[in-house]
Design a protein around this motif. Sequence first.
Motif, PDB file in Angstrom:
ATOM      1  N   TRP A 188       0.844  -1.198   0.000  1.00 54.22           N
ATOM      2  CA  TRP A 188       0.000   0.000   0.000  1.00 54.22           C
ATOM      3  C   TRP A 188       0.881   1.251   0.000  1.00 54.22           C
ATOM      4  CZ3 TRP A 188      -1.044   4.584   2.267  1.00 54.22           C
ATOM      5  CH2 TRP A 188      -2.318   5.137   2.118  1.00 54.22           C
ATOM      6  N   CYS A 189       1.883   1.287   0.880  1.00 55.42           N
ATOM      7  CA  CYS A 189       2.796   2.437   0.929  1.00 55.42           C
ATOM      8  C   CYS A 189       3.596   2.536  -0.363  1.00 55.42           C
ATOM      9  CB  CYS A 189       3.733   2.319   2.122  1.00 55.42           C
ATOM     10  SG  CYS A 189       2.926   2.474   3.731  1.00 55.42           S
ATOM     11  N   GLY A 190       4.002   1.383  -0.898  1.00 56.98           N
ATOM     12  CA  GLY A 190       4.647   1.330  -2.202  1.00 56.98           C
ATOM     13  C   GLY A 190       5.834   2.255  -2.333  1.00 56.98           C
ATOM     14  N   PRO A 191       5.823   3.153  -3.336  1.00 60.47           N
ATOM     15  CA  PRO A 191       6.969   4.037  -3.564  1.00 60.47           C
ATOM     16  C   PRO A 191       7.044   5.190  -2.578  1.00 60.47           C
ATOM     17  CG  PRO A 191       5.230   4.523  -5.123  1.00 60.47           C
ATOM     18  CD  PRO A 191       4.788   3.301  -4.372  1.00 60.47           C
ATOM     19  N   GLY A 192       6.023   5.347  -1.741  1.00 64.10           N
ATOM     20  CA  GLY A 192       6.053   6.390  -0.713  1.00 64.10           C
ATOM     21  C   GLY A 192       6.780   5.907   0.525  1.00 64.10           C
ATOM     22  N   PRO A 193       6.936   6.772   1.529  1.00 68.95           N
ATOM     23  CA  PRO A 193       7.586   6.363   2.779  1.00 68.95           C
ATOM     24  C   PRO A 193       6.788   5.264   3.489  1.00 68.95           C
ATOM     25  CG  PRO A 193       7.386   8.754   2.636  1.00 68.95           C
ATOM     26  CD  PRO A 193       6.548   8.196   1.536  1.00 68.95           C
ATOM     27  N   LYS A 194       7.485   4.359   4.111  1.00 67.29           N
ATOM     28  CA  LYS A 194       6.831   3.345   4.941  1.00 67.29           C
ATOM     29  C   LYS A 194       6.544   3.985   6.294  1.00 67.29           C
ATOM     30  CE  LYS A 194       5.463  -0.681   6.543  1.00 67.29           C
ATOM     31  NZ  LYS A 194       6.437  -1.751   6.859  1.00 67.29           N
ATOM     32  N   ILE A 195       5.279   4.170   6.609  1.00 63.22           N
ATOM     33  CA  ILE A 195       4.893   4.788   7.871  1.00 63.22           C
ATOM     34  C   ILE A 195       4.111   3.775   8.698  1.00 63.22           C
ATOM     35  CG2 ILE A 195       4.840   7.116   6.875  1.00 63.22           C
ATOM     36  CD1 ILE A 195       1.756   6.878   6.819  1.00 63.22           C
ATOM     37  N   PRO A 196       4.060   3.954  10.025  1.00 60.64           N
ATOM     38  CA  PRO A 196       3.265   3.044  10.850  1.00 60.64           C
ATOM     39  C   PRO A 196       1.793   3.092  10.447  1.00 60.64           C
ATOM     40  CG  PRO A 196       4.746   4.360  12.211  1.00 60.64           C
ATOM     41  CD  PRO A 196       4.794   4.945  10.842  1.00 60.64           C
ATOM     42  N   TYR A 197       1.174   1.924  10.427  1.00 59.69           N
ATOM     43  CA  TYR A 197      -0.241   1.865  10.055  1.00 59.69           C
ATOM     44  C   TYR A 197      -1.127   2.343  11.199  1.00 59.69           C
ATOM     45  CZ  TYR A 197      -4.909   0.170   9.144  1.00 59.69           C
ATOM     46  OH  TYR A 197      -6.268   0.111   8.982  1.00 59.69           O
ATOM     47  N   SER A 198      -2.178   3.055  10.853  1.00 60.16           N
ATOM     48  CA  SER A 198      -3.323   3.297  11.730  1.00 60.16           C
ATOM     49  C   SER A 198      -4.522   3.508  10.827  1.00 60.16           C
ATOM     50  CB  SER A 198      -3.108   4.525  12.626  1.00 60.16           C
ATOM     51  OG  SER A 198      -3.308   5.731  11.887  1.00 60.16           O
ATOM     52  N   PRO A 199      -5.734   3.326  11.328  1.00 67.47           N
ATOM     53  CA  PRO A 199      -6.911   3.595  10.492  1.00 67.47           C
ATOM     54  C   PRO A 199      -6.939   5.019   9.944  1.00 67.47           C
ATOM     55  CG  PRO A 199      -7.551   2.308  12.398  1.00 67.47           C
ATOM     56  CD  PRO A 199      -6.105   2.691  12.613  1.00 67.47           C
ATOM     57  N   GLN A 200      -6.293   5.953  10.652  1.00 66.47           N
ATOM     58  CA  GLN A 200      -6.322   7.346  10.213  1.00 66.47           C
ATOM     59  C   GLN A 200      -5.443   7.596   8.983  1.00 66.47           C
ATOM     60  OE1 GLN A 200      -8.316   9.942  11.291  1.00 66.47           O
ATOM     61  NE2 GLN A 200      -7.405  10.924   9.502  1.00 66.47           N
ATOM     62  N   VAL A 201      -4.491   6.730   8.696  1.00 65.41           N
ATOM     63  CA  VAL A 201      -3.641   6.918   7.511  1.00 65.41           C
ATOM     64  C   VAL A 201      -3.891   5.839   6.467  1.00 65.41           C
ATOM     65  CG1 VAL A 201      -1.857   8.081   8.846  1.00 65.41           C
ATOM     66  CG2 VAL A 201      -1.680   5.610   8.480  1.00 65.41           C
ATOM     67  N   GLY A 202      -4.830   4.924   6.740  1.00 67.24           N
ATOM     68  CA  GLY A 202      -5.109   3.832   5.826  1.00 67.24           C
ATOM     69  C   GLY A 202      -6.227   4.170   4.861  1.00 67.24           C
ATOM     70  N   HIS A 203      -7.038   3.180   4.541  1.00 67.94           N
ATOM     71  CA  HIS A 203      -8.102   3.328   3.549  1.00 67.94           C
ATOM     72  C   HIS A 203      -8.937   4.575   3.798  1.00 67.94           C
ATOM     73  CE1 HIS A 203      -6.999  -0.485   2.034  1.00 67.94           C
ATOM     74  NE2 HIS A 203      -7.671  -1.238   2.875  1.00 67.94           N
ATOM     75  N   PHE A 204      -9.205   5.294   2.756  1.00 71.54           N
ATOM     76  CA  PHE A 204     -10.038   6.503   2.718  1.00 71.54           C
ATOM     77  C   PHE A 204      -9.397   7.690   3.426  1.00 71.54           C
ATOM     78  CE2 PHE A 204     -13.391   9.393   4.071  1.00 71.54           C
ATOM     79  CZ  PHE A 204     -14.091   9.565   2.892  1.00 71.54           C
ATOM     80  N   ASN A 205      -8.901   7.473   4.643  1.00 73.99           N
ATOM     81  CA  ASN A 205      -8.421   8.590   5.467  1.00 73.99           C
ATOM     82  C   ASN A 205      -7.031   9.086   5.092  1.00 73.99           C
ATOM     83  OD1 ASN A 205     -10.768   8.614   7.341  1.00 73.99           O
ATOM     84  ND2 ASN A 205     -10.020   6.557   7.768  1.00 73.99           N
ATOM     85  N   TRP A 206      -6.351   8.409   4.168  1.00 75.97           N
ATOM     86  CA  TRP A 206      -5.014   8.833   3.718  1.00 75.97           C
ATOM     87  C   TRP A 206      -5.020  10.236   3.141  1.00 75.97           C
ATOM     88  CZ3 TRP A 206      -5.326  10.164  -1.314  1.00 75.97           C
ATOM     89  CH2 TRP A 206      -6.289   9.531  -2.099  1.00 75.97           C
ATOM     90  N   ARG A 207      -6.160  10.751   2.764  1.00 79.12           N
ATOM     91  CA  ARG A 207      -6.246  12.064   2.111  1.00 79.12           C
ATOM     92  C   ARG A 207      -5.671  13.191   2.970  1.00 79.12           C
ATOM     93  NH1 ARG A 207      -9.783   8.673   0.218  1.00 79.12           N
ATOM     94  NH2 ARG A 207     -10.523   8.877  -1.929  1.00 79.12           N
TER      95      ARG A 207
END
Length: 336
Positions: A188-207
């Motif tokens: 999911w992070c792919g070519p971007g920085p690897k950051i710790p997962y939380s619902p706030q940075v995951g699906h939908f809320n990544w905006r």
Amino acid sequence: AYGLAENRTLKMGVIGVGWYGMVDAKAALKAGGVEAVAICDVDSEHLEKNAAELEKLQGTRPKKFKRSQDLLDEKGLDFVVIGTPPQWHALMLIAALEKGLDVYCEKPLSYDVREGSAMVEAVGKHPERVVQIGFQRRRSKAFAEVKEFIDSGEAGRIVQVDAQIHYQARTVDATPQDPPASLDWDLWCGPGPKIPYSPQVGHFNWRLEHTSGHGHLVDWGIHLIDGTRMVLGLGMPRRVIAAGGLYQLADKITTPDTLAVHFEFDRCPVVWRHRLWGAQELDPDVNNGIFFFGEKATVFSSDRKWVVIPKGKPDDREEHEAKSDLGLDHMTAFLE
């Protein structure tokens, strides 16, 4: 591109089916003459749920892929829809063009300017391909009618534009934690920085996360900046000045919850503002839209309504309804 009257079914692949990729896919099916033959997502739950939904809609079940390159290797595709977070857009769009495919890519075009430049260069190398970005407001009847009104001179010279979207941002748990078992967070992070997962940075809320979405202006506000440029025929700004910060949601998001940006265009300045923390606004009817301040009148436009207030005659205001199905109309334009 194809012409909807063409007597064959176009084969569509969809990369990213968590939310808006599926909105775009269903718009393509509604436009007609399209079959979703392949879908891709890094979350297996998204794949299972939306493969089943597409099967109900079209009668056939699309193939499922975890990696976008595997989907792009699928034979017989005509075009792909890219509905992933923007840190993936550049690599996927360029790869799709190299496979000889047309591309409908959601906004924002790219994560940063360098990626955007590389994408434009890639499109230039494939002039036979059709590429469209998901700026659905370009199909807004309200914006089109405002353009016609302003071009007629009835508003006089436009001196300044204000664009804004104020709302209560949706926030969820921002505590770092293990991702769901169905989600490949590394991919999911792919070519971007690897950051710790939380619902706030995951699906939908990544905006509202700065490593992926760049915040409200780039996610939602970009529609209104693009709409302003379309209405007034603006090019690129000579300079941009921004000020803002995190004043209410600092423990939840990483991009400004309060922001003002001054875009200096040749024709007139365009000023963007947003408040994301649910302030009580004086007039909620104008929380989402664009003000065009002219010498003879002020014009306010939202997606499906526009208002004219003649200068010095506030009681003579005129309201115009201009409803349209922006997503369907934009996808139809791509397929045509």
